[in-house]
Write a protein that holds these residues in place. Structure first.
Motif, PDB file in Angstrom:
ATOM      1  N   SER A  94       0.838  -1.210   0.000  1.00 59.56           N
ATOM      2  CA  SER A  94       0.000   0.000   0.000  1.00 59.56           C
ATOM      3  C   SER A  94       0.868   1.253   0.000  1.00 59.56           C
ATOM      4  O   SER A  94       0.500   2.279  -0.569  1.00 59.56           O
ATOM      5  N   ASP A  95       2.047   1.182   0.650  1.00 56.84           N
ATOM      6  CA  ASP A  95       2.965   2.318   0.631  1.00 56.84           C
ATOM      7  C   ASP A  95       3.454   2.607  -0.788  1.00 56.84           C
ATOM      8  O   ASP A  95       3.632   3.763  -1.173  1.00 56.84           O
ATOM      9  N   ALA A  96       3.686   1.541  -1.558  1.00 57.02           N
ATOM     10  CA  ALA A  96       4.087   1.727  -2.954  1.00 57.02           C
ATOM     11  C   ALA A  96       2.973   2.431  -3.729  1.00 57.02           C
ATOM     12  O   ALA A  96       3.224   3.331  -4.531  1.00 57.02           O
ATOM     13  N   GLY A  97       1.729   2.011  -3.453  1.00 56.09           N
ATOM     14  CA  GLY A  97       0.591   2.681  -4.088  1.00 56.09           C
ATOM     15  C   GLY A  97       0.486   4.131  -3.653  1.00 56.09           C
ATOM     16  O   GLY A  97       0.173   5.017  -4.464  1.00 56.09           O
ATOM     17  N   SER A  98       0.781   4.393  -2.368  1.00 55.04           N
ATOM     18  CA  SER A  98       0.757   5.769  -1.868  1.00 55.04           C
ATOM     19  C   SER A  98       1.811   6.618  -2.557  1.00 55.04           C
ATOM     20  O   SER A  98       1.597   7.803  -2.832  1.00 55.04           O
ATOM     21  N   SER A  99       2.968   6.018  -2.840  1.00 54.14           N
ATOM     22  CA  SER A  99       4.027   6.750  -3.548  1.00 54.14           C
ATOM     23  C   SER A  99       3.577   7.118  -4.958  1.00 54.14           C
ATOM     24  O   SER A  99       3.911   8.189  -5.468  1.00 54.14           O
ATOM     25  N   VAL A 100       2.806   6.231  -5.573  1.00 54.11           N
ATOM     26  CA  VAL A 100       2.248   6.535  -6.892  1.00 54.11           C
ATOM     27  C   VAL A 100       1.301   7.733  -6.794  1.00 54.11           C
ATOM     28  O   VAL A 100       1.334   8.650  -7.619  1.00 54.11           O
ATOM     29  N   VAL A 101       0.456   7.727  -5.748  1.00 59.66           N
ATOM     30  CA  VAL A 101      -0.478   8.840  -5.536  1.00 59.66           C
ATOM     31  C   VAL A 101       0.287  10.144  -5.318  1.00 59.66           C
ATOM     32  O   VAL A 101      -0.070  11.197  -5.868  1.00 59.66           O
ATOM     33  N   THR A 102       1.352  10.092  -4.513  1.00 61.84           N
ATOM     34  CA  THR A 102       2.161  11.287  -4.269  1.00 61.84           C
ATOM     35  C   THR A 102       2.776  11.804  -5.556  1.00 61.84           C
ATOM     36  O   THR A 102       2.774  13.002  -5.841  1.00 61.84           O
ATOM     37  N   LEU A 103       3.286  10.882  -6.367  1.00 63.75           N
ATOM     38  CA  LEU A 103       3.900  11.257  -7.642  1.00 63.75           C
ATOM     39  C   LEU A 103       2.886  11.937  -8.556  1.00 63.75           C
ATOM     40  O   LEU A 103       3.159  12.983  -9.142  1.00 63.75           O
ATOM     41  N   VAL A 104       1.689  11.341  -8.644  1.00 61.93           N
ATOM     42  CA  VAL A 104       0.633  11.927  -9.481  1.00 61.93           C
ATOM     43  C   VAL A 104       0.205  13.284  -8.926  1.00 61.93           C
ATOM     44  O   VAL A 104      -0.041  14.241  -9.680  1.00 61.93           O
ATOM     45  N   GLY A 105       0.120  13.370  -7.584  1.00 60.98           N
ATOM     46  CA  GLY A 105      -0.289  14.631  -6.962  1.00 60.98           C
ATOM     47  C   GLY A 105       0.662  15.762  -7.268  1.00 60.98           C
ATOM     48  O   GLY A 105       0.241  16.880  -7.595  1.00 60.98           O
ATOM     49  N   PHE A 106       1.970  15.518  -7.195  1.00 61.14           N
ATOM     50  CA  PHE A 106       2.951  16.551  -7.514  1.00 61.14           C
ATOM     51  C   PHE A 106       2.877  16.933  -8.993  1.00 61.14           C
ATOM     52  O   PHE A 106       3.046  18.095  -9.353  1.00 61.14           O
ATOM     53  N   HIS A 107       2.625  15.942  -9.849  1.00 62.23           N
ATOM     54  CA  HIS A 107       2.518  16.227 -11.284  1.00 62.23           C
ATOM     55  C   HIS A 107       1.322  17.152 -11.563  1.00 62.23           C
ATOM     56  O   HIS A 107       1.446  18.132 -12.307  1.00 62.23           O
ATOM     57  N   MET A 108       0.180  16.854 -10.930  1.00 63.27           N
ATOM     58  CA  MET A 108      -1.021  17.667 -11.151  1.00 63.27           C
ATOM     59  C   MET A 108      -0.878  19.042 -10.508  1.00 63.27           C
ATOM     60  O   MET A 108      -1.377  20.037 -11.036  1.00 63.27           O
ATOM     61  N   ALA A 109      -0.185  19.110  -9.344  1.00 59.93           N
ATOM     62  CA  ALA A 109      -0.008  20.395  -8.671  1.00 59.93           C
ATOM     63  C   ALA A 109       0.848  21.349  -9.490  1.00 59.93           C
ATOM     64  O   ALA A 109       0.746  22.576  -9.344  1.00 59.93           O
ATOM     65  N   ALA A 110       1.706  20.801 -10.354  1.00 60.49           N
ATOM     66  CA  ALA A 110       2.601  21.639 -11.162  1.00 60.49           C
ATOM     67  C   ALA A 110       1.893  22.257 -12.367  1.00 60.49           C
ATOM     68  O   ALA A 110       2.474  23.120 -13.040  1.00 60.49           O
ATOM     69  N   LYS A 111       0.645  21.844 -12.650  1.00 60.96           N
ATOM     70  CA  LYS A 111      -0.070  22.403 -13.787  1.00 60.96           C
ATOM     71  C   LYS A 111      -0.279  23.907 -13.613  1.00 60.96           C
ATOM     72  O   LYS A 111      -0.522  24.394 -12.520  1.00 60.96           O
ATOM     73  N   GLN A 112      -0.192  24.622 -14.714  1.00 65.45           N
ATOM     74  CA  GLN A 112      -0.360  26.074 -14.681  1.00 65.45           C
ATOM     75  C   GLN A 112      -1.835  26.443 -14.460  1.00 65.45           C
ATOM     76  O   GLN A 112      -2.738  25.628 -14.658  1.00 65.45           O
ATOM     77  N   ALA A 113      -2.043  27.676 -14.033  1.00 63.92           N
ATOM     78  CA  ALA A 113      -3.405  28.177 -13.852  1.00 63.92           C
ATOM     79  C   ALA A 113      -4.154  28.173 -15.191  1.00 63.92           C
ATOM     80  O   ALA A 113      -3.549  28.317 -16.250  1.00 63.92           O
ATOM     81  N   ASP A 114      -5.461  27.986 -15.114  1.00 63.50           N
ATOM     82  CA  ASP A 114      -6.289  28.023 -16.313  1.00 63.50           C
ATOM     83  C   ASP A 114      -7.580  28.774 -15.998  1.00 63.50           C
ATOM     84  O   ASP A 114      -7.746  29.303 -14.890  1.00 63.50           O
ATOM     85  N   ASP A 115      -8.496  28.812 -16.967  1.00 60.19           N
ATOM     86  CA  ASP A 115      -9.733  29.574 -16.777  1.00 60.19           C
ATOM     87  C   ASP A 115     -10.565  29.037 -15.620  1.00 60.19           C
ATOM     88  O   ASP A 115     -11.224  29.797 -14.902  1.00 60.19           O
ATOM     89  N   ASP A 116     -10.557  27.719 -15.425  1.00 59.80           N
ATOM     90  CA  ASP A 116     -11.348  27.120 -14.359  1.00 59.80           C
ATOM     91  C   ASP A 116     -10.648  27.174 -13.004  1.00 59.80           C
ATOM     92  O   ASP A 116     -11.315  27.089 -11.964  1.00 59.80           O
ATOM     93  N   HIS A 117      -9.334  27.286 -13.014  1.00 56.93           N
ATOM     94  CA  HIS A 117      -8.555  27.300 -11.767  1.00 56.93           C
ATOM     95  C   HIS A 117      -7.529  28.440 -11.843  1.00 56.93           C
ATOM     96  O   HIS A 117      -6.349  28.208 -12.068  1.00 56.93           O
ATOM     97  N   PRO A 118      -7.991  29.684 -11.663  1.00 54.76           N
ATOM     98  CA  PRO A 118      -7.106  30.849 -11.847  1.00 54.76           C
ATOM     99  C   PRO A 118      -5.977  30.929 -10.830  1.00 54.76           C
ATOM    100  O   PRO A 118      -5.008  31.652 -11.047  1.00 54.76           O
ATOM    101  N   PHE A 119      -6.088  30.201  -9.716  1.00 58.18           N
ATOM    102  CA  PHE A 119      -5.028  30.217  -8.703  1.00 58.18           C
ATOM    103  C   PHE A 119      -4.126  28.996  -8.811  1.00 58.18           C
ATOM    104  O   PHE A 119      -3.336  28.722  -7.907  1.00 58.18           O
ATOM    105  N   GLY A 120      -4.218  28.260  -9.913  1.00 62.57           N
ATOM    106  CA  GLY A 120      -3.362  27.096 -10.104  1.00 62.57           C
ATOM    107  C   GLY A 120      -3.934  25.838  -9.476  1.00 62.57           C
ATOM    108  O   GLY A 120      -5.088  25.802  -9.024  1.00 62.57           O
TER     109      GLY A 120
END
Length: 393
Positions: free
Chosen positions: A65-91
């Motif tokens: 489950s920790d390995a799965g959690s690491s996958v979630v963390t990796l995906v979370g950081f990837h999505m957090a790095a997305k630039q702001a857009d019309d629907d999410h002006p604060f990123g």
């Protein structure tokens, strides 16, 4: 070892507030976590098969489950790095907090399932076979998890990441859990006592405690926690260093993810000051706050009377009696107006959320004290604000 990995995989490690650099940190910790947890899970599965221990097998599932959690963390950081857009002006910075919350949920789920399996083992105990290969695997797992705790905690503090700190807490709970499993295996193997299920319960408690702590750490910023008092004091000191600013209030910090904060506050300025000159000063302060604290600031000007001795004297007297009622309360936007039969004292009161008095009780007590001031009659027109931030001064 930590610094070696950082320098090898991250080109500008000190620029961690850059979303791209934070993403690389997330990729590094996620990749390391996935690899090591998969290796630990395979090793413990082998140890569980050799001994027939439910606690060791459950610990293997914990690492999976920790390995799965690491996958979630990796995906979370990837999505957090997305630039702001019309629907999410604060990123999308809060995705990092959400990924940490998902990790915490996975930890809690593992803890609950382990407790159920351990309870079944207590009700229906089985003999545990002692295997020195299994003992070696468990000892190695403890050492690996200690390093993972150090690795994630070091990087989590370095880049102020709740998700990484949650992963570090999980690693430390795994150390305690695997140590308990190792102890149970040795005791059961040498004495024949059926303690495997009880050790499993103990492991589950460690896991659930770590999951709850991780959930709290990631929920707080999502729900809107109070800003760090030390940061609030530093901001106040920076703003009040400008002579044209006589006071500030209603300071609010909005957190949209690490490195993505916005600040709003009211700055009191002399009512007879040059508006254009003060406006330029406010612009300078906003730029200074952004450069110094990496916060986008919006400052509202509140003109107040500063050269009327009687108003200043009365403000000081009212501020004093307000502190007598509740030492942590302050006042701002103080004005005096002359009515046909009495004088109005108009002001706002800032009360901490911990104040036991209701807004109406605050108004009643202050109004009563104001009405007793000599030189009246005085009538208090009060607006009560609950403080958004506490200074660390």
């Amino acid at each position: 070892m930590v610094d070696f990995l950082v320098k090898k995989f991250i080109s500008r490690p000190d620029d961690w507030e850059d979303p791209e650099i934070r993403q690389r940190y997330g990729l590094l910790t996620g990749g390391v976590g996935i690899f090591l947890n998969l290796m630990l899970s395979l090793g413990k599965f082998l140890a569980g098969l050799l001994t027939g221990s439910i606690a060791i097998t459950a610990d293997a599932f914990n690492n999976l489950s920790d390995a799965g959690s690491s996958v979630v963390t990796l995906v979370g950081f990837h999505m957090a790095a997305k630039q702001a857009d019309d629907d999410h002006p604060f990123g999308h910075g809060r995705m990092e907090y959400i990924s940490g919350l998902v990790v915490a949920g996975a930890i809690l789920l593992v803890g609950v399932e382990l407790a159920k399996s351990s309870l079944e083992k207590i009700l229906h105990p089985e003999e545990i076979a002692l295997s020195w290969v299994s003992v070696g695997i468990l000892c190695a797992a403890i050492l690996v998890k200690l390093w993972m705790f150090y690795f994630n905690r070091t990087l989590g503090k370095r880049i102020d990441s709740a998700a990484m700190c949650a992963t570090a807490a999980d690693s430390l709970s795994d150390v305690a859990a695997t140590s308990a499993v190792l102890l149970g295996t040795l005791v059961g193997g040498f004495t024949g006592l059926h303690i495997d299920g009880w050790v499993g319960i103990l492991v589950a408690v460690f896991i659930l405690r770590a999951g709850w702590g991780a959930a709290k750490d990631t929920l707080d910023p999502l729900l809107g926690q109070s800003p760090d008092p030390t940061l609030v004091h530093a901001i106040e000191k920076t703003v009040l260093a400008h002579k044209s600013i006589t006071g500030i209030h209603d300071l609010i910090i909005h957190d949209y993810g690490p490195g993505r904060s916005m600040l709003s506050l009211h700055a009191e300025v002399p009512m007879d000051a040059d508006v254009l000159a003060v406006h330029d000063i406010i612009d300078d302060i906003e730029r200074e706050l952004k450069e110094k604290f990496h916060i986008e600031a919006v400052i509202h000007m509140d003109p107040i009377a500063t050269k009327d001795p009687r108003t200043n004297e009365m403000k000081a007297r009212v501020a004093g009696l307000v502190r007598e009622i509740e030492p942590s309360m302050t006042i701002h936007d103080f004005r005096m107006t002359q009515g046909p039969q009495h004088q109005n004292l108009i002001f706002d009161v800032v009360a901490p959320h911990s104040c036991p008095l209701t807004d109406e009780e605050i108004k009643t007590r202050i109004s009563g004290r104001v009405g007793e001031l000599p030189g009246g009659p005085y009538f208090a027109v009060i607006n009560v604000d609950r403080s958004y931030a506490e200074s660390g001064a």
